[in-house]
Design a protein around this motif. Structure first.
Motif: not given
Ligand SMILES: [Zn+2]
Ligand SMILES: [Zn+2]
Length: 405
Positions: A19, A21, A100, A221
């Motif tokens: 995960h 970005h 996502e 994340d």
């Molecule tokens: Zn995220």
């Protein structure tokens, strides 16, 4: 005998952070507005391969047509190649193409869900379908105005994998924000794993029965390059690819998740309930308070632990024997005294952060950065650094254990 090749001798641990970005494209177009400018598809691959030692990456935001342009360019100029088993290869690292999605069911609060597809062409077909139901398909984590069950069906029709994201966080986690049971919102038979998120671990998640058969992932994340690998998984794969990852989630032919590595939940940003008025974090004793014991305000934001206890359908957590270990680990960036220069020194000697964290002995570390830091790194590796509770969007703090000169 051929069968015996499936013994552990043939496997090499594959560290996976699924995960991450995209901040901007190579042309500077914004994708995750809050992500950093140097968080491009190519820089993520370099950081993971060269510095972190992470061999399987999930790059979220690959649904974005401007990101897809970057990927196509990297494939055309030979920097990257498509992997036969699915994914994009850069040196020894494979990138899974992920997205996502933000979904919202009637009368409920929104939640985030991750999806991964095997090939770029499949992701593009998903984008073509999905863009009609959203305002700006180029941006990250946007609301898609489609019922959750229909979204699941579209992902599965394309052979995709479905992973509800950071499930316990009050900020758009399915349990933290939306419903006490995943089955209230989604078809749980079509869930491939759940992502625990920064403030929970396997034991906390085991208060909920419907998760007993669901694999757990823990990921960073990351919104900046430095945060890649802050949390990650150890997988047993023959090689990093989409197909192998899929087999690991299902536990097929020796492929499996062998460990989750994450912060002790106490260090997480949303671990405990906090007061939005005065900012104080509720400690264990004040857990069930309806008013802030410090200022009397009712504006309490429920922490992850408090939310789990409120929706639990067991008295005590029950971790199935088949569940891989959840290892507490403090990321190198949290270690007091380990600044950029010292970290550079370690990477020059040992190659990658995964090597520093997993493969290097205390003596070897001490020879490079001295005995105090070496001791702290080993304590971080073993989950032995002392932490204070986090809450209200701030991290708990590491207090070094008995450091003597
Ligand atoms: Zn995220
Ligand atoms: Zn999210």
């Amino acid at each position: 005998m051929d069968e015996q090749r499936t013994s552990s001798a043939m496997w090499e641990p594959c560290y996976a952070d699924l995960h991450i970005h995209i901040g901007r494209t190579s042309r500077g177009e914004a994708v995750k507005i809050s992500g950093s400018r140097d968080l491009t598809f190519e820089n993520i691959a370099r950081e993971a391969s060269d510095r972190k030692g992470i061999r399987l990456l999930g790059v979220i935001d690959c649904h974005s047509p401007v990101v897809q342009m970057d990927i196509e360019q990297l494939l055309e100029n030979g920097t990257m190649t498509e992997v036969e088993g699915g994914g994009i290869a850069y040196q020894d690292t494979t990138i899974l193409l992920g997205t996502e999605l933000e979904l919202r069911e009637p009368e409920m609060r929104e939640f985030h869900m991750l999806a991964y597809f095997r090939a770029l062409s499949t992701m593009k077909s998903f984008t073509d379908w999905m863009k009609r139901y959203m305002k700006n398909v180029n941006l990250s984590s946007q609301r898609v105005y489609v019922p959750a069950l229909e979204m699941q069906a579209e992902i599965k029709a394309r052979g995709g994998l479905i992973v509800p994201a950071h499930v316990f966080t009050p900020h758009k986690g399915i349990y933290g924000s939306t419903a006490p049971r995943m089955a209230d919102v989604l078809d749980t038979n079509l869930i491939d794993a759940v992502e625990l998120g920064l403030s929970s671990d396997s034991s906390m998640a085991s208060y909920i029965r419907e998760l007993d058969q669901v694999p757990f992932l823990t990921n960073s994340d990351a919104h900046s390059l430095g945060k890649i690998g802050r949390e990650y998984n150890e997988l047993q794969l023959a090689k990093p690819s989409f197909d192998e990852f899929n087999m690991a989630l299902k536990g097929e032919e020796g492929r499996r998740i062998t460990a989750n590595y994450g912060l002790n939940p106490r260090l997480g940003k949303y671990h405990r309930t906090y007061c939005a008025s005065c900012g104080s974090i509720m400690d264990e004793h004040a857990m069930s308070a309806e008013r802030c014991p410090h200022c009397g305000s009712v504006k309490l934001v429920q922490g992850v632990l408090d939310r789990i206890l409120a929706i639990a359908d067991r008295e005590n957590p029950h971790v199935p024997a088949s569940r891989p270990a959840y290892q507490y680990q403090v990321p190198l960036e949290f270690i007091p005294g380990l600044g950029k220069a010292k970290l550079r020194l370690l990477l020059d000697h040992f190659g990658t952060e995964m090597n520093v964290l997993h493969l290097t002995s205390e003596d070897e570390l001490a020879a490079v950065v001295g005995p105090v830091l070496a001791g702290l790194i080993v304590a971080a590796r073993d989950g032995e650094l002392v932490l204070s509770s986090g809450g209200g969007g701030t991290y708990g703090k590491v207090t070094a254990r008995e450091v003597t000169e």
